[in-house]
Scaffold this active site. Structure first.
Site, PDB file in Angstrom:
ATOM      1  N   LYS A   1     -21.392 -12.153 -19.205  1.00 41.11           N
ATOM      2  CA  LYS A   1     -21.061 -14.062 -18.543  1.00 41.11           C
ATOM      3  C   LYS A   1     -19.660 -13.255 -17.335  1.00 41.11           C
ATOM      4  O   LYS A   1     -18.927 -12.557 -16.697  1.00 41.11           O
ATOM      5  CB  LYS A   1     -20.387 -14.791 -19.536  1.00 41.11           C
ATOM      6  CG  LYS A   1     -18.658 -14.025 -20.046  1.00 41.11           C
ATOM      7  CD  LYS A   1     -18.318 -14.035 -20.905  1.00 41.11           C
ATOM      8  CE  LYS A   1     -16.889 -13.949 -21.011  1.00 41.11           C
ATOM      9  NZ  LYS A   1     -16.076 -14.674 -22.466  1.00 41.11           N
TER      10      LYS A   1
ATOM     11  N   ARG B   1     -11.671 -23.935 -30.299  1.00 46.92           N
ATOM     12  CA  ARG B   1     -12.428 -23.607 -28.866  1.00 46.92           C
ATOM     13  C   ARG B   1     -14.407 -24.133 -29.065  1.00 46.92           C
ATOM     14  O   ARG B   1     -14.292 -24.753 -29.989  1.00 46.92           O
ATOM     15  CB  ARG B   1     -12.438 -22.794 -27.774  1.00 46.92           C
ATOM     16  CG  ARG B   1     -12.921 -22.480 -26.433  1.00 46.92           C
ATOM     17  CD  ARG B   1     -13.186 -21.037 -25.413  1.00 46.92           C
ATOM     18  NE  ARG B   1     -13.786 -20.821 -25.741  1.00 46.92           N
ATOM     19  CZ  ARG B   1     -13.859 -19.229 -25.098  1.00 46.92           C
ATOM     20  NH1 ARG B   1     -13.014 -18.538 -24.084  1.00 46.92           N
ATOM     21  NH2 ARG B   1     -14.656 -17.953 -25.440  1.00 46.92           N
TER      22      ARG B   1
ATOM     23  N   TYR C   1       6.061 -14.664   6.380  1.00 46.91           N
ATOM     24  CA  TYR C   1       6.404 -16.151   5.704  1.00 46.91           C
ATOM     25  C   TYR C   1       8.410 -16.425   4.577  1.00 46.91           C
ATOM     26  O   TYR C   1       8.189 -15.562   3.249  1.00 46.91           O
ATOM     27  CB  TYR C   1       5.867 -17.000   5.339  1.00 46.91           C
ATOM     28  CG  TYR C   1       4.310 -17.014   6.632  1.00 46.91           C
ATOM     29  CD1 TYR C   1       4.848 -17.689   7.102  1.00 46.91           C
ATOM     30  CD2 TYR C   1       3.628 -16.719   5.655  1.00 46.91           C
ATOM     31  CE1 TYR C   1       3.669 -17.817   8.062  1.00 46.91           C
ATOM     32  CE2 TYR C   1       2.327 -17.333   6.921  1.00 46.91           C
ATOM     33  CZ  TYR C   1       2.687 -17.630   7.959  1.00 46.91           C
ATOM     34  OH  TYR C   1       1.311 -18.157   8.456  1.00 46.91           O
TER      35      TYR C   1
ATOM     36  N   MET D   1      -2.414 -15.546   3.998  1.00 44.06           N
ATOM     37  CA  MET D   1      -3.730 -15.189   3.374  1.00 44.06           C
ATOM     38  C   MET D   1      -4.512 -14.688   3.402  1.00 44.06           C
ATOM     39  O   MET D   1      -5.638 -14.345   2.731  1.00 44.06           O
ATOM     40  CB  MET D   1      -4.386 -16.616   4.232  1.00 44.06           C
ATOM     41  CG  MET D   1      -5.278 -17.621   3.729  1.00 44.06           C
ATOM     42  SD  MET D   1      -5.805 -18.808   5.286  1.00 44.06           S
ATOM     43  CE  MET D   1      -4.995 -19.948   4.361  1.00 44.06           C
TER      44      MET D   1
END
Ligand SMILES: *Cc1c(COP(=O)(O)O)cnc(C)c1O
Length: 387
Positions: A38, A136, A267, A315
């Site tokens: 999965k 669940r 940063y 990023m």
């Protein structure tokens, strides 16, 4: 021209096959393995992994949804494909054409499936999911008797499996798992296993498979152990030599530069150099799955040595301290996860720095980066994925 990306995830299909065999060797004869593929095979790439597992002998696969199941069929993967999240009304036809086995937890859906089966002139196999403590998906234990009785009246459906899931099999306390196993057996008996004969009873994930052989029943459903990680980062449950990590994550040095003492980095200047510092700038950041949580925490391997992340992860970039690593140059290989020389960084280590589990690290790195497949044992037409 195809430009090779600077950040690359490598998938070792030989390791995947070896892990499958190592796990299979621990099972009693007759116990089947459902290879959990999965979520794009935990980020490793659904189709190449399923094909490699098939070549190692896997004949049952667990996928998240119908789309994943159909993708496997289109790639020519045979065997049993269990769709863990079940089926939606719009996907009934695919269940038939793909010969998929949906998980069932809803009688209305069961009726629709039965209708589809009769319309198509086939029998659809389903596995019933019971919630024995996971909290669940699945029906509650007290609903089982009526549910099974109703299912049996539906022509076109075959209750081929009966299963549940453990929430804490990887934890230090075995008592809940033990109780859950007993509850599962009780429900099985109560709904007459012999009478209804679901051919496949299963409950064990990797942790239960490795720790609790009495929970194996007819089939086990290992996921994380196939990919070479331990279900719990701390407890091994298995000789670590038996399982090898399948995924590694690499980048390369973009720039090397020298900073004086007292210079802020990245940063927020959360790191300030304490000494004249040689910095390597890497072209990998949180966009690539290299989480901001790794700021001032992560470590990477360069020239076979460990180098710490300095300052915030950006990023598309982050910085590491290579003051103590001789001769680092732009273009040098950097291992973010995996082995380089004598040293290795495991998914569990990265997970520790990120305050999460290896599962999430694998999904993140694998999901965000171009994957390259290493496959020396062959037998797999595993094209490299577009990303
Ligand atoms: C993901 C999953 C597994 C596999 O769990 P691992 O801890 O990765 O071995 C087994 N069963 C179900 C229902 C799952 O969703």
């Amino acid at each position: 021209m195809i430009v090779a990306p600077m950040n690359r995830v490598h998938i070792d299909l030989d390791a995947l096959r070896n892990n499958f065999r190592a796990l299979r060797d621990r099972l009693a004869p007759g116990v089947e393995i459902m290879a959990m593929v999965k979520a794009d095979a935990y980020g490793h790439g659904l189709i190449p992994c399923a094909q490699a597992l098939w070549s190692a002998g896997a004949r049952a696969f667990g996928v998240a949804d119908v789309a994943e199941g159909m993708a496997l069929r289109r790639a020519g993967v045979g065997g049993r494909i269990l769709v863990l999240l079940g089926v939606r009304e719009t996907e009934l036809a695919e269940v038939v054409t793909g010969n998929l086995t949906p998980v069932i937890f809803d009688l209305d859906m069961a009726r629709l499936l039965a209708e589809q089966a009769r319309k198509s002139g086939v029998t659809i196999s389903v596995h019933l999911k019971v919630d024995t403590g996971m909290g669940r998906l699945g029906i509650m234990p007290e609903e089982v008797a009526l549910f099974v009785e109703t299912l049996r009246t539906m022509k076109g459906l075959e209750l081929a499996g009966f299963f549940s899931h453990f929430p804490v099999a990887d934890g230090p306390d075995s008592s809940l798992t033990h109780l859950q196993g007993l509850e599962f057996s009780r429900i099985l008996q109560q709904c007459g296993r012999d009478q209804s004969k679901p051919s496949l009873v299963h409950i064990a994930n990797s942790a239960a498979m490795l720790r609790y052989p009495d929970t194996h029943f007819d089939m086990v459903r290992p996921g994380i152990s196939l990919y070479g990680c331990c279900p719990s980062g701390r407890n091994l449950f298995i000789d670590p030599g038996c399982l090898a990590p399948v995924m590694s994550f690499k980048t390369q040095v973009l720039q090397v530069k020298d900073l004086p003492a007292g210079h802020g980095i990245s940063y927020g200047h959360t790191a300030v150099t304490r000494r004249p510092t040689r910095l390597a700038v890497l072209p990998v950041g949180y966009h690539d799955g290299y989480s901001r949580k790794l700021s001032n925490r992560g470590k990477v391997l360069i020239h076979g040595q460990s180098a710490p992340v300095l300052g915030r992860v950006c990023m598309n970039a982050c910085m590491v301290d290579v003051t103590d690593v001789a001769g680092v140059r732009a273009g040098d290989e950097v291992v973010l996860m995996g082995r380089q020389g004598e040293l290795a960084i495991s998914a569990d280590q990265v997970a520790g720095w990120m305050e999460t589990i290896s599962y999430e690290v694998l999904c993140l790195f694998g999901g965000r980066n171009r994957k390259y497949y290493d496959d020396t044992q062959g037998g797999v037409a595993a094209g490299n994925s577009p990303g």
